[in-house]
Enzyme design. Sequence first.
Site, PDB file in Angstrom:
ATOM      1  N   LYS A 219       0.848  -1.182   0.000  1.00 30.25           N
ATOM      2  CA  LYS A 219       0.000   0.000   0.000  1.00 30.25           C
ATOM      3  C   LYS A 219       0.889   1.239   0.000  1.00 30.25           C
ATOM      4  O   LYS A 219       1.908   1.277   0.705  1.00 30.25           O
ATOM      5  CB  LYS A 219      -0.884  -0.007   1.258  1.00 30.25           C
ATOM      6  CG  LYS A 219      -1.714   1.244   1.441  1.00 30.25           C
ATOM      7  CD  LYS A 219      -2.603   1.178   2.668  1.00 30.25           C
ATOM      8  CE  LYS A 219      -3.330   2.494   2.850  1.00 30.25           C
ATOM      9  NZ  LYS A 219      -4.207   2.513   4.016  1.00 30.25           N
ATOM     10  N   GLU A 268      -8.695  11.971  12.399  1.00 31.17           N
ATOM     11  CA  GLU A 268      -7.810  10.840  12.715  1.00 31.17           C
ATOM     12  C   GLU A 268      -6.964  11.069  13.963  1.00 31.17           C
ATOM     13  O   GLU A 268      -5.983  11.802  13.931  1.00 31.17           O
ATOM     14  CB  GLU A 268      -6.902  10.562  11.505  1.00 31.17           C
ATOM     15  CG  GLU A 268      -6.023   9.357  11.710  1.00 31.17           C
ATOM     16  CD  GLU A 268      -5.717   8.603  10.435  1.00 31.17           C
ATOM     17  OE1 GLU A 268      -6.211   8.992   9.364  1.00 31.17           O
ATOM     18  OE2 GLU A 268      -4.979   7.615  10.517  1.00 31.17           O
ATOM     19  N   GLU A 312      -7.265  -1.601   2.556  1.00 32.62           N
ATOM     20  CA  GLU A 312      -6.622  -0.341   2.970  1.00 32.62           C
ATOM     21  C   GLU A 312      -6.648  -0.210   4.497  1.00 32.62           C
ATOM     22  O   GLU A 312      -5.683   0.212   5.126  1.00 32.62           O
ATOM     23  CB  GLU A 312      -7.420   0.857   2.431  1.00 32.62           C
ATOM     24  CG  GLU A 312      -6.988   1.391   1.096  1.00 32.62           C
ATOM     25  CD  GLU A 312      -7.817   2.619   0.745  1.00 32.62           C
ATOM     26  OE1 GLU A 312      -8.756   2.470  -0.038  1.00 32.62           O
ATOM     27  OE2 GLU A 312      -7.530   3.708   1.271  1.00 32.62           O
ATOM     28  N   GLU A 447     -11.839  10.590  -4.716  1.00 34.47           N
ATOM     29  CA  GLU A 447     -11.772  10.468  -3.252  1.00 34.47           C
ATOM     30  C   GLU A 447     -11.013  11.657  -2.642  1.00 34.47           C
ATOM     31  O   GLU A 447     -11.435  12.214  -1.620  1.00 34.47           O
ATOM     32  CB  GLU A 447     -11.096   9.139  -2.871  1.00 34.47           C
ATOM     33  CG  GLU A 447     -11.158   8.863  -1.393  1.00 34.47           C
ATOM     34  CD  GLU A 447     -10.605   7.494  -1.012  1.00 34.47           C
ATOM     35  OE1 GLU A 447     -11.018   6.482  -1.607  1.00 34.47           O
ATOM     36  OE2 GLU A 447      -9.748   7.444  -0.110  1.00 34.47           O
TER      37      GLU A 447
HETATM   38  C1  ISC Z   1      -4.591  10.688   3.487  1.00 29.93           C
HETATM   39  C2  ISC Z   1      -5.809  11.069   3.835  1.00 29.93           C
HETATM   40  O1  ISC Z   1      -6.713  10.202   4.426  1.00 29.93           O
HETATM   41  C3  ISC Z   1      -6.308   8.982   4.990  1.00 29.93           C
HETATM   42  C4  ISC Z   1      -7.171   8.747   6.157  1.00 29.93           C
HETATM   43  C5  ISC Z   1      -8.397   8.134   6.042  1.00 29.93           C
HETATM   44  C6  ISC Z   1      -8.740   7.493   4.839  1.00 29.93           C
HETATM   45  C7  ISC Z   1      -7.842   7.353   3.838  1.00 29.93           C
HETATM   46  C8  ISC Z   1      -8.219   6.609   2.608  1.00 29.93           C
HETATM   47  O2  ISC Z   1      -9.280   5.973   2.560  1.00 29.93           O
HETATM   48  O3  ISC Z   1      -7.477   6.641   1.614  1.00 29.93           O
HETATM   49  C9  ISC Z   1      -6.454   7.872   3.953  1.00 29.93           C
HETATM   50  O4  ISC Z   1      -5.638   6.784   4.281  1.00 29.93           O
HETATM   51  C10 ISC Z   1      -6.281  12.452   3.628  1.00 29.93           C
HETATM   52  O5  ISC Z   1      -7.400  12.776   4.011  1.00 29.93           O
HETATM   53  O6  ISC Z   1      -5.530  13.277   3.081  1.00 29.93           O
HETATM   54 MG    MG Z   2      -8.931   5.365   0.390  1.00 27.66          MG
END
Ligand code: ISC
Ligand code: MG
Length: 461
Positions: A219, A268, A312, A447
């Site tokens: 990842k 987070e 993920e 996203e």
């Molecule tokens: C890297 C980010 O989110 C991270 C945290 C939650 C979900 C994430 C995702 O689903 O990709 C990312 O890992 C951001 O918001 O810039």
């Molecule tokens: Mg993601």
Amino acid sequence: MIEIKEEQLEDILDKAIKKIETQHGMQLLSITKKIAPLDPLHFFEVAKGMKKNRTFWTSTIDDFYIVGVGNAVEIVAEEERFEVTENQWSKLLDEAIVYNPYKVPGTGIVTLGGMAFDPKKPRTDLWKKFSASQFTIPEYMLTKEDGSYYFTINIRLKRDDHAIQLANELEQVEATFFSERPRNTNGLITNEKIEIQPSEWKDSVRQAREEIRKNKAEKIVLAREVRLKFNKKADITTVLENLIQTQGNSFIFALEKNDDCFVGATPERLVKIEKDHLLSTCLAGTAPRGHTEEEDMAISHSLFHDEKNRQEHDFVVRMIKHAIKNYCTDLEIPDEPVIYPLKNLQHLYTPVTATLKKGYSIFDIIKQLHPTPALGGTPREESLQFIRDNELLDRGWYGAPVGWLDSNQNGEFAVAIRSGLIQGDEASLFAGCGVVKDSDPEAEYEETNIKLLPMLSVLGG
Ligand SMILES: C=C(O[C@H]1C=CC=C(C(=O)O)[C@@H]1O)C(=O)O
Ligand SMILES: [Mg+2]
């Protein structure tokens, strides 16, 4: 650390000054008192007139606030940042005189700050005011905890200071924070939104996916930048106010360095420590919110069962478990995530609880955790190297730990995502996403678009 109890400001100052033995000696004195209710945003706004750097932190989940003004002491580290910061912090605590009758987290001597995501990535001009790691012990600080308000003064005393005069000055400062200050809260408009190299970014997602398919990593999180231009200077108090109103379940922060300000509303949590109780969270895997309750439920359902998002997420859970297990006992992590709803999007979320073993501090945990695969990837070194070599931006403090800790080992750090660097009438916003073997560059791009919304919407975008 010497603790004093039950005395008047003047006596406390006088005693501390008398401890200074040499002409050039300095004594850090910290005094905390309980005060009448005072809006943290008002405190932040009044401080603007003092022309000192301001620091803001709130956990909207707990209605907990710390607002700092100025630097009584600053701990800056360019290398070995965890060790340097922790050593300077404990030395400072050893030497300080502290008057704090309340054993309330976030009162007394507190340091707030953050660090760069990757100190090995060369710093660009964009982040020139931010060091690899920078923590401040504010001169004046407001803490709101459990519905009570505390005012802390941290002062570096010299031998020829006069207690009476200082006591008067400090009382005046306190009164200033309660004074009226008219505010001009409206009218910020984003005139220009420049996406930095969007098609090259999608190419880098494709390239990361190739690396993963060739088993060089599992990842890799890739971020991108959007540059905004406004009709006028952004007012940070208003930005914070709007974030507080719109982004529940989040940590809202602002760290000012002269005219630049790093601001965000991140969901987070990296780690919270209260006494020896440790809390961390795994947050990764993303979907938008629905327009109706039905649609929202359907999206949650498919997010929960989506293999790509679960993958993920699982990388984060496994890594956090592995990273902290030697530092804790009673480690508890549920087998399955739950859905964590935010205003603009929803995530997969797994809470982590444990008891911190004696002898370890929040720095030890941050050092182990940062960066989790929610921001770096798996394996850590390979994914970081890929980001260093291929990402098209300087992340600066985006994606890194920001937070606070106090002299009683309480503290909390979040991962600085959903954030941006505001520079007068311009800003850079950042958003990233976890690339795995089944990632689709277009979908990842979308996203990141929703992850930019929390900041865009409070910046007149
Ligand atoms: C890297 C980010 O989110 C991270 C945290 C939650 C979900 C994430 C995702 O689903 O990709 C990312 O890992 C951001 O918001 O810039
Ligand atoms: Mg993601």
